[in-house]
Write an enzyme that holds these catalytic residues in place. Structure first.
Site, PDB file in Angstrom:
ATOM      1  N   TYR A  41      18.760  11.478  -0.467  1.00 50.92           N
ATOM      2  CA  TYR A  41      20.087  11.318   0.166  1.00 50.92           C
ATOM      3  C   TYR A  41      21.142  12.123  -0.588  1.00 50.92           C
ATOM      4  CZ  TYR A  41      18.516   7.440   3.125  1.00 50.92           C
ATOM      5  OH  TYR A  41      17.881   6.680   4.067  1.00 50.92           O
ATOM      6  N   LYS A  94      12.361  10.201   6.673  1.00 51.63           N
ATOM      7  CA  LYS A  94      12.494  10.960   5.435  1.00 51.63           C
ATOM      8  C   LYS A  94      11.659  10.287   4.351  1.00 51.63           C
ATOM      9  CE  LYS A  94      14.241   8.522   2.872  1.00 51.63           C
ATOM     10  NZ  LYS A  94      13.924   7.137   2.424  1.00 51.63           N
TER      11      LYS A  94
HETATM   12  P1  NAD Z   1       6.949  -0.430   4.719  1.00 54.61           P
HETATM   13  O1  NAD Z   1       5.942  -0.501   3.633  1.00 54.61           O
HETATM   14  O2  NAD Z   1       7.803  -1.621   4.951  1.00 54.61           O
HETATM   15  O3  NAD Z   1       6.228  -0.071   6.112  1.00 54.61           O
HETATM   16  C1  NAD Z   1       5.180   0.858   6.183  1.00 54.61           C
HETATM   17  C2  NAD Z   1       4.308   0.535   7.373  1.00 54.61           C
HETATM   18  O4  NAD Z   1       3.179   1.406   7.349  1.00 54.61           O
HETATM   19  C3  NAD Z   1       3.743  -0.899   7.342  1.00 54.61           C
HETATM   20  O5  NAD Z   1       3.823  -1.457   8.622  1.00 54.61           O
HETATM   21  C4  NAD Z   1       2.291  -0.710   6.952  1.00 54.61           C
HETATM   22  O6  NAD Z   1       1.433  -1.713   7.469  1.00 54.61           O
HETATM   23  C5  NAD Z   1       1.990   0.652   7.574  1.00 54.61           C
HETATM   24  N1  NAD Z   1       0.832   1.311   6.978  1.00 54.61           N
HETATM   25  C6  NAD Z   1      -0.135   1.932   7.684  1.00 54.61           C
HETATM   26  N2  NAD Z   1      -1.064   2.420   6.868  1.00 54.61           N
HETATM   27  C7  NAD Z   1      -0.707   2.087   5.616  1.00 54.61           C
HETATM   28  C8  NAD Z   1      -1.296   2.305   4.345  1.00 54.61           C
HETATM   29  N3  NAD Z   1      -2.449   2.969   4.205  1.00 54.61           N
HETATM   30  N4  NAD Z   1      -0.650   1.829   3.251  1.00 54.61           N
HETATM   31  C9  NAD Z   1       0.522   1.172   3.370  1.00 54.61           C
HETATM   32  N5  NAD Z   1       1.135   0.931   4.577  1.00 54.61           N
HETATM   33  C10 NAD Z   1       0.511   1.380   5.688  1.00 54.61           C
HETATM   34  O7  NAD Z   1       7.838   0.847   4.451  1.00 54.61           O
HETATM   35  P2  NAD Z   1       9.277   1.184   5.020  1.00 54.61           P
HETATM   36  O8  NAD Z   1      10.293   0.762   4.024  1.00 54.61           O
HETATM   37  O9  NAD Z   1       9.403   0.716   6.415  1.00 54.61           O
HETATM   38  O10 NAD Z   1       9.247   2.791   4.950  1.00 54.61           O
HETATM   39  C11 NAD Z   1       8.522   3.558   5.893  1.00 54.61           C
HETATM   40  C12 NAD Z   1       9.109   4.975   5.951  1.00 54.61           C
HETATM   41  O11 NAD Z   1      10.461   4.891   6.378  1.00 54.61           O
HETATM   42  C13 NAD Z   1       9.153   5.686   4.598  1.00 54.61           C
HETATM   43  O12 NAD Z   1       8.877   7.048   4.778  1.00 54.61           O
HETATM   44  C14 NAD Z   1      10.583   5.492   4.124  1.00 54.61           C
HETATM   45  O13 NAD Z   1      11.025   6.547   3.283  1.00 54.61           O
HETATM   46  C15 NAD Z   1      11.329   5.491   5.435  1.00 54.61           C
HETATM   47  N6  NAD Z   1      12.565   4.694   5.379  1.00 54.61           N
HETATM   48  C16 NAD Z   1      13.716   5.273   5.812  1.00 54.61           C
HETATM   49  C17 NAD Z   1      14.896   4.570   5.780  1.00 54.61           C
HETATM   50  C18 NAD Z   1      16.166   5.197   6.287  1.00 54.61           C
HETATM   51  O14 NAD Z   1      17.230   4.623   6.102  1.00 54.61           O
HETATM   52  N7  NAD Z   1      16.109   6.353   6.949  1.00 54.61           N
HETATM   53  C19 NAD Z   1      14.922   3.265   5.302  1.00 54.61           C
HETATM   54  C20 NAD Z   1      13.728   2.696   4.883  1.00 54.61           C
HETATM   55  C21 NAD Z   1      12.552   3.421   4.927  1.00 54.61           C
END
Ligand code: NAD
Length: 364
Positions: A221, A136
């Site tokens: 949420y 999401k």
């Molecule tokens: P994050 O920044 O920790 O991870 C993102 C990943 O994408 C990294 O590994 C990064 O290297 C990669 N990536 C690839 N291309 C990129 C670019 N051009 N710029 C930046 N990063 C790039 O983020 P996250 O917190 O893991 O969130 C990722 C997704 O998961 C989001 O859509 C977020 O809304 C979702 N999320 C959902 C929940 C949940 O409880 N359902 C919790 C956290 C995050």
């Protein structure tokens, strides 16, 4: 105890009667289950959510397992491959991603990238013949969400959104209490989700990558909670915005909005990157129920009709990925389909339009 029993009963119904069948002939079912193949999952994006939640959750799944990874970092990929015992041929970069089409070890991909990248990778995965689970918010626009659904339909592939709370017992109880009108018809919902502490250099502050601020990240949420408590989608929204910090140039800091629903229920919601808050409160005709904390990975506390709710902690991400595997493999219900993600994108766009044009926006 009663609540736990009720939840388990509901879970068995939701599983398409499978648990009921097991009560009739447990031996036969156990044999059939053992013969079923565990599906291979490839995580696309190895950031915080994959590292902290999904990777560990995949150690506890029964119907799927971590079979592949997609990462832009060779070091990170090597570390994951070692930790999770992933074969070198199942490790992809964003450039080699489309070759996943030739890999029978991967049944579905789980997209865990910055929001603006969800649509591209979901569409590429569907074209590569893989089912898609996507975090999401589903996308950063209604148009992208529609394109993702169309791509999965065209490729005859399944699509689910990472709304993990559909597999979390306290939130499932909120759905039951609201939709079954256990305390009478729901009249008012107050939902808030905000958090402080996003690093200033995080992609969440970049509008092109995130599509918006707190609303896209955690406000979603609240939108979903109102819909699953009521079993209805909103008819209209009216929103306002507050900014207190100069860093919030591109994305929203704090938003408040109201929603009206077909049953006559109303909702009042807040989301923020400047306030730590996490609450769901439901006022029904004959009593209140709610959760606080409501949406975290763990630690929910709830009440209903003046009594505390008690449920065992379960790994909702494991259950969610297993449920998607069973949807693909056994055609069981998909509780969080792409259409649900699209619906929330419509509400999000209406909220931003309401702020921009300072008016109530209809969704029908
Ligand atoms: P994050 O920044 O920790 O991870 C993102 C990943 O994408 C990294 O590994 C990064 O290297 C990669 N990536 C690839 N291309 C990129 C670019 N051009 N710029 C930046 N990063 C790039 O983020 P996250 O917190 O893991 O969130 C990722 C997704 O998961 C989001 O859509 C977020 O809304 C979702 N999320 C959902 C929940 C949940 O409880 N359902 C919790 C956290 C995050």
């Amino acid at each position: 105890m009663t609540n736990r029993r009720q939840f388990l009963q509901q879970a068995s119904l939701g599983a398409g009667g499978l648990l009921a069948a097991s009560a009739l002939n447990p031996l036969m079912l156990a044999c059939a289950e053992n013969e079923k193949r565990s599906l291979g999952v490839a995580l696309v994006g190895l950031g915080n959510y994959s590292t902290g939640q999904l990777g560990p959750a995949l150690r506890n799944t029964k119907h799927c397992h971590l079979a592949g990874i997609v990462s832009g970092s060779a070091d990170k990929a090597a570390k994951w491959a070692k930790e999770y015992n992933i074969s070198p041929q199942n490790v992809y970069t964003y450039e080699t991603f489309d070759r996943i089409a030739d890999n029978p070890d991967i049944d579905f991909v789980y997209i865990v990238l910055p929001n603006s990248m969800h649509a591209e990778y979901a569409i590429r995965a569907a074209k590569a013949g893989k089912h898609v689970m996507c975090e999401k918010p589903m996308a950063t626009s209604v148009a992208d969400a529609e394109a993702m659904i169309a791509a999965c339909k065209a490729a005859n592939k399944k699509l689910a959104i990472g709304y993990r709370l559909y597999h979390e017992p306290f939130n499932r109880e909120m759905m039951r209490l609201g939709q079954e009108k256990v305390h009478g018809a729901v009249r008012l919902i107050e939902a808030s989700f905000g958090w402080r502490g996003v690093g200033w250099d995080n992609w969440r502050f970049n509008h092109a990558m995130a599509g918006g601020g707190a609303l896209m990240d955690v406000g979603i949420y609240c939108i979903r909670a109102c819909s699953y408590v009521l079993g209805e989608n909103p008819l209209s929204v009216m929103a306002t915005e507050v900014k207190t910090h100069p860093h919030f140039k591109e994305v929203d800091e704090t938003l408040m909005w109201h929603m009206e629903f077909p049953s006559g229920a109303v909702a009042s919601c807040t989301t923020s990157y400047a306030i730590n808050v996490e609450r769901l409160h439901v006022a029904a005709e004959n009593g209140d129920f709610g959760l606080s904390p409501a949406y975290s990975y763990d630690g929910q506390r709830g009440y209903a009709g003046g009594k505390a709710l008690e449920f065992p902690h379960i790994a909702e991400q494991s259950n969610h990925m297993d449920a998607f595997a069973r949807h693909i493999r056994d055609n069981e219900a998909n509780l969080t389909p792409g259409e649900m993600g699209l619906q929330d994108m419509k509400v999000i766009e209406a909220i931003y339009l309401s702020i921009k044009e300072k008016r109530r926006v209809s969704l029908v």
